[in-house]
Enzyme design. Structure first.
Site, PDB file in Angstrom:
ATOM      1  N   ASP A 293       0.827  -1.215   0.000  1.00  0.00           N
ATOM      2  CA  ASP A 293       0.000   0.000   0.000  1.00  0.00           C
ATOM      3  C   ASP A 293       0.860   1.263   0.000  1.00  0.00           C
ATOM      4  O   ASP A 293       0.698   2.141  -0.836  1.00  0.00           O
ATOM      5  CB  ASP A 293      -0.885   0.049   1.256  1.00  0.00           C
ATOM      6  CG  ASP A 293      -2.074  -0.887   1.179  1.00  0.00           C
ATOM      7  OD1 ASP A 293      -3.055  -0.508   0.543  1.00  0.00           O
ATOM      8  OD2 ASP A 293      -2.013  -1.977   1.766  1.00  0.00           O
TER       9      ASP A 293
ATOM     10  N   THR B  40      -7.174  -5.230   0.050  1.00  0.00           N
ATOM     11  CA  THR B  40      -5.942  -5.684   0.711  1.00  0.00           C
ATOM     12  C   THR B  40      -6.075  -7.114   1.214  1.00  0.00           C
ATOM     13  O   THR B  40      -5.120  -7.870   1.203  1.00  0.00           O
ATOM     14  CB  THR B  40      -5.569  -4.749   1.886  1.00  0.00           C
ATOM     15  OG1 THR B  40      -5.751  -3.396   1.466  1.00  0.00           O
ATOM     16  CG2 THR B  40      -4.139  -4.941   2.308  1.00  0.00           C
TER      17      THR B  40
END
Length: 381
Positions: free
Chosen positions: A52, A149
């Protein structure tokens, strides 16, 4: 020439998303388990990985380098607070290393690499530069560095999403889908399962197994897909692209319907009611991330519905890129009242009527909207 407006922005966005896909694949290969230091938990319990922050830093650095820091406003999901804490030193070191490895490969994608290795402060600065709150005026990039995610950590579907908004209107969208299968039927399998299956049947020369970048420019009436740049051999840029188009199925009985995997932020029982009312026969395809929009644009699914549970607010980076691509591929995306989604009111999709409905065409879309009204009335009696 008006038709070429945003062509440079789109070109850069496609290249940087390809880079981000490569970065994510590299991090994923090193992600042995979710208990490692490479995964931190955010306040809302979603997982944040090295990927990320690394993607956010990479995209921020490239866009700022090309268009100038003062001209680049980025709305993105991650902030630097967690990374800046004393107990995050190892995580930060991993991010710095990952970003520099990725940027070193920029020439492979036709982009400039930095003159020298970026230091920790430069990388934190690139991440923290993504602090725009958007709004109705000016030009804003909208980034979700790793959408889904949980899908990423589980080695399933996830996406890197980048869109551009100018004066409140979305003008381009790019979706990197590193695990997107080229065979529709594999979408419903876990990624590692079809990875094993693909080993038993050698790929044909004109197809690639998985992984792509999809993109579109608003008003062009076209959406495109490229295979990922992979392997040690240098693929000449521009990469080969092919047009994608939504499915022509408009009979609900034959349509494939996507929804979120997790029911923590979406109401599965209400979507099941709508599906029943409209006559959808197939089991819903539960897919992580904006890959649901990719599936519609690519013609692998016809419908995506999401009705948030009360208290959950949709964020613009979870939808912006996917909406542009689906609409340019011939689909329709609105809220449940049939109105266009509003991206110009900050980081949330404000004024959303109940939920989001994306369809491959107007006929199905109309039927779904009607079923929502019927179901909503009966569920609120």
């Amino acid at each position: 020439m008006e038709s070429e407006k945003y062509s440079k922005e789109l070109d850069v966005a496609v290249r940087v998303v390809h880079m981000a896909c490569s970065l994510c694949q590299r991090v994923q290969e090193g992600l042995v388990s979710t208990s490692s230091d490479q995964v931190k938990s955010k306040d809302d319990d979603s997982l944040v990985t090295v990927a990320d922050w690394s993607v956010q830093a990479t995209v921020s650095w490239i866009l700022s380098d090309i268009f100038g820091c003062q001209n680049v406003s980025i709305i993105a999901e991650e902030d630097v607070q967690t990374l800046s804490k004393a107990d995050s030193a190892d995580l930060l070191a991993a991010v710095v290393n990952t970003v520099n490895e990725c940027l070193a490969e920029a020439p492979k994608y036709g982009l400039q690499r930095p003159d020298k290795v970026l230091g920790t402060s430069q990388i934190l600065e690139a991440i923290s530069r993504c602090n725009s709150t958007g709004g109705p005026t000016g030009r804003h990039w909208i980034l979700d560095p790793v959408d889904g995610t949980l899908g990423f950590v589980r080695k399933d579907q996830y996406a890197i999403a980048l869109a551009l908004m100018e004066d409140g209107e979305l003008v381009l969208g790019v979706l990197g889908c590193p695990n997107y299968p080229m065979k529709k039927e594999w979408l419903s399998y876990h990624h590692e399962y079809y990875q094993n299956m693909s080993l038993s049947s050698p790929p044909t020369s004109d197809s690639w197994e998985k992984g792509c970048v999809m993109y579109a420019r608003r008003g062009s009436g076209k959406a495109w897909m490229q295979p990922l740049v992979r392997g040690p051999k240098k693929l000449e840029w521009p990469n080969s692209a092919r047009l994608i188009r939504v499915s022509s199925i408009n009979d609900p009985a034959l349509a494939t319907f996507c929804e979120s995997v997790q029911n923590s932020n979406s109401n599965h029982s209400f979507t099941a009611g709508v599906a029943h009312t409209v006559g959808l026969r197939k089991q819903p395809l539960r897919v992580y991330s904006m890959v649901k929009y990719a599936a519609i644009a690519h013609g692998d699914a016809e419908i995506f519905m999401k009705f948030a549970r009360s208290g959950y607010k949709e964020k613009i980076w979870d939808h912006a890129a996917g909406v542009v691509i689906v609409e340019e591929a011939g689909g329709v995306v609105t809220d449940a009242g049939g109105r266009p989604l509003e991206f110009s009111r900050g980081v949330y999709l404000e004024g959303l009527d109940r939920g989001i409905i994306a369809c491959s065409g107007a006929t199905l879309h109309g039927k779904i909207i009607g079923a929502v009204y019927a179901s909503w009335d009966s569920s609120n009696l």
